[in-house]
Design a protein around this motif. Structure first.
Motif, PDB file in Angstrom:
ATOM      1  N   GLU A 368      21.858  48.025  15.471  1.00  0.00           N
ATOM      2  CA  GLU A 368      20.504  47.123  15.843  1.00  0.00           C
ATOM      3  C   GLU A 368      20.372  46.989  17.399  1.00  0.00           C
ATOM      4  N   GLY A 369      20.427  48.110  18.104  1.00  0.00           N
ATOM      5  CA  GLY A 369      20.357  48.369  19.400  1.00  0.00           C
ATOM      6  C   GLY A 369      21.335  47.612  20.180  1.00  0.00           C
ATOM      7  N   CYS A 370      22.386  47.619  19.590  1.00  0.00           N
ATOM      8  CA  CYS A 370      23.711  47.138  20.786  1.00  0.00           C
ATOM      9  C   CYS A 370      24.403  48.285  20.756  1.00  0.00           C
ATOM     10  N   TYR A 371      24.707  48.734  22.097  1.00  0.00           N
ATOM     11  CA  TYR A 371      25.587  49.972  22.593  1.00  0.00           C
ATOM     12  C   TYR A 371      26.734  49.371  23.387  1.00  0.00           C
ATOM     13  N   PHE A 372      27.772  50.220  23.249  1.00  0.00           N
ATOM     14  CA  PHE A 372      29.235  50.160  23.811  1.00  0.00           C
ATOM     15  C   PHE A 372      29.339  51.214  24.797  1.00  0.00           C
ATOM     16  N   THR A 396      21.845  40.545  21.121  1.00  0.00           N
ATOM     17  CA  THR A 396      20.806  39.426  20.808  1.00  0.00           C
ATOM     18  C   THR A 396      21.774  38.388  19.944  1.00  0.00           C
ATOM     19  N   LEU A 397      21.217  37.370  19.599  1.00  0.00           N
ATOM     20  CA  LEU A 397      21.929  36.076  18.812  1.00  0.00           C
ATOM     21  C   LEU A 397      21.901  36.654  17.383  1.00  0.00           C
ATOM     22  N   VAL A 404      28.756  45.175  16.488  1.00  0.00           N
ATOM     23  CA  VAL A 404      29.862  45.463  17.631  1.00  0.00           C
ATOM     24  C   VAL A 404      30.584  46.336  17.266  1.00  0.00           C
ATOM     25  N   SER A 405      31.426  46.115  15.846  1.00  0.00           N
ATOM     26  CA  SER A 405      32.185  47.400  15.512  1.00  0.00           C
ATOM     27  C   SER A 405      31.657  48.596  15.495  1.00  0.00           C
ATOM     28  N   ARG A 406      30.358  48.724  14.862  1.00  0.00           N
ATOM     29  CA  ARG A 406      29.698  50.101  14.727  1.00  0.00           C
ATOM     30  C   ARG A 406      29.193  50.587  16.140  1.00  0.00           C
TER      31      ARG A 406
END
Length: 528
Positions: A368-372, A396-397, A404-406
């Motif tokens: 969902e748009g989170c990148y690490f 985002t909230l 985050v794991s993905r």
């Protein structure tokens, strides 16, 4: 009264008869010492079939310290002890002794560097690990003096980087008085972990490294397979020439092991870990490629019998030297794979065990748009940015630990895609499939992500510990169990295959967002 053999033959099938009349053959073993960043493992293989028979692993995480940000070092004596403990455990499980072992092979974490006292065998400093970043200043100084990061590439195949042993040796020489004193007095010995193990196992009788490990130092002429005086001088290491190990082939007699559980066995093979994984995967043809998901993630492609230059930031490196035939590869490395996963587990408590990350990642369809970006100590191939630092962006909230794991798994896969794209550019050929191995390759969700983002099928062998298998092959070639690579048995179990499912438009959009995330990590090493 027992029936005669000719009477039995009328009553029993041939296979049943043979079981009664002949005792099972006694196994002869090939032993593989697999010395890594987080553990040491010894695996015993049936020399006739290369089937694994027994294995024992000793963890080393407690032997690793991080005294300053970016620093990572390991107790060198603990490495030796862990290998002997692992050997004792494997032999006990197999009910075997060193006398049952035809040959022993070493495969090791590459680039990690040890300096020791030849008189006492004591290390003069901890082993400086391959992903250690303390040498940024040293690398910058060398770049300025030689004319840029790529000035030595035509000879050694490598850019000037904190990654490689030569830069670590320069730091040790400049910053550790005990090292400087030993070098000046002539009793220092230097080497990568394979050399440290060879020295200790042979009780100081042999100071040697192999072609593959030497190719990771920046000090070897890649085409000649010999130490290069001009490169040694360029790095300011001319005083070390007498302390360097002899460069040997990857499969030959390195001497008799004189200490520990394997005492009396012959040491007959040495390969750097990623080269061993290629051999274990039977990547013996030009164009064969694999990626190992271990502490880092490393992709190699077989490049033939001459060094292959890269125009896209990859490394030209040795692959193996068997029977006098030197073979080469192109390589790209992702510095943080399992080490990043373990950081989220140990430092943030995101999950309790490493395999749990796969369950969390599989419980959502998207990050969902989170990148690490796992640039804890900078970025390696093809970007080579030692000023980058790790970042988690796009939060985002609505995000939780599942997303985050993905994103953590996707971050490894995205970097692997960049390496794969560079390989396609350099070689002019696409991949029909990508072979994978290593501990993290046991994650199905990780491999499906990789297939989707790379847009190629991903193949996982039945035994993902191919690094140890490669060392066993080298040992077998060195002790004469195999006459050549054509004699090496291939794996019989079909691989598990993960086919791409992500639409091309979605893949392109995710790659564009990933590149933006990477760009945001630049320069953070120099910020307050």
């Amino acid at each position: 009264m027992a029936l005669a053999a000719h009477s039995l033959s009328r009553l029993l099938r041939p296979r049943q008869l043979s079981r009664l009349l002949y005792r099972p053959r006694e196994l002869t073993y090939l032993a593989s010492i697999d010395q890594g960043t987080s553990s040491s493992r010894v695996v015993l293989y049936d020399a006739a079939t290369l089937a694994p028979v027994a294995s024992h692993q000793v963890e080393l995480q407690s032997a690793t310290t991080n005294p300053r940000p970016g620093w990572s070092q390991m107790d060198a004596k603990a490495i030796v002890k862990s290998v002997d403990d692992a050997a004792a455990g494997a032999l006990q499980k197999a009910g075997a002794t060193a006398a049952d072992v035809a040959g022993v092979g070493i495969t090791n974490q590459r680039e990690s560097t040890v300096v020791w006292d030849a008189r006492t065998g004591e290390p003069l400093y901890d082993c400086v690990l391959w992903h250690d970043a303390r040498t940024r200043g040293t690398a910058a100084s060398i770049k300025a003096s030689v004319g840029g990061a790529d000035a030595l590439r035509p000879t050694c195949g490598l850019p000037v980087s904190t990654y490689f042993s030569g830069v670590k040796l320069k730091w040790l020489l400049d910053e550790v008085p005990a090292v400087k004193d030993a070098v000046e007095a002539g009793y220092a010995r230097v080497g990568t972990v394979d050399s440290w193990l060879v020295w200790n196992l042979t009780n100081g009788a042999t100071h040697a490294t192999d072609f593959t490990n030497a190719s990771r130092t920046m000090l070897m002429d890649l085409g000649k397979g010999a130490w290069d005086p001009s490169s040694i001088d360029a790095l300011g290491l001319s005083s070390l020439q007498g302390a360097l190990p002899e460069i040997r082939s990857s499969a030959e007699d390195y001497g008799t092991i004189q200490t520990g559980s394997l005492s009396g066995a012959k040491l007959t093979g040495v390969l750097g870990d990623q080269m061993a994984a290629m051999v274990g995967q039977r990547c013996f043809a030009v164009g064969d490629a694999k990626i190992t998901y271990g502490t880092g993630a490393f992709m190699l492609v077989h490049a033939g019998n001459t060094p292959a230059p890269s125009s896209n930031g990859l490394l030209s490196t040795a692959l193996y030297d068997f029977k006098g035939e030197k073979t080469y590869a192109l390589e790209g490395a992702v510095a943080c794979c399992a080490v990043g996963i373990n950081w989220f587990r140990d430092s943030l408590g995101l999950f309790e065990t490493s395999p749990e990350i796969s369950d969390l990642a599989a419980s959502v369809d998207s990050s969902e748009g989170c990148y690490f970006v796992s640039a804890f100590g900078g970025l390696l191939a093809p970007r080579w940015r030692d000023d980058a630092r790790a970042a988690l962006v796009g939060l985002t909230l609505a995000h939780d630990r599942r997303h985050v794991s993905r994103a953590v798994l996707e971050g490894v896969a995205f970097q692997a895609v960049e390496v794969l794209d560079a390989m396609v550019e350099d070689t002019g050929r696409g991949l029909g499939a990508l072979r994978v191995d290593g501990g993290v390759a046991q994650s199905d969700v990780m491999l499906q992500i990789q297939a989707d983002l790379a847009a190629v099928p991903v193949e996982r062998p039945a035994d993902v510990e191919t690094t140890a298998a490669g060392a066993a092959v080298a040992a077998g070639l060195g002790c004469g169990v195999f006459d050549g690579i054509s004699d090496v048995a291939a794996g019989t179990a079909p691989p598990a295959t993960f086919s791409p499912k992500l639409p091309a438009a979605d893949r392109d959009a995710k790659l564009a967002s990933w590149r933006a995330a990477v760009d945001a990590t630049y320069g953070w090493a120099d910020r307050a």
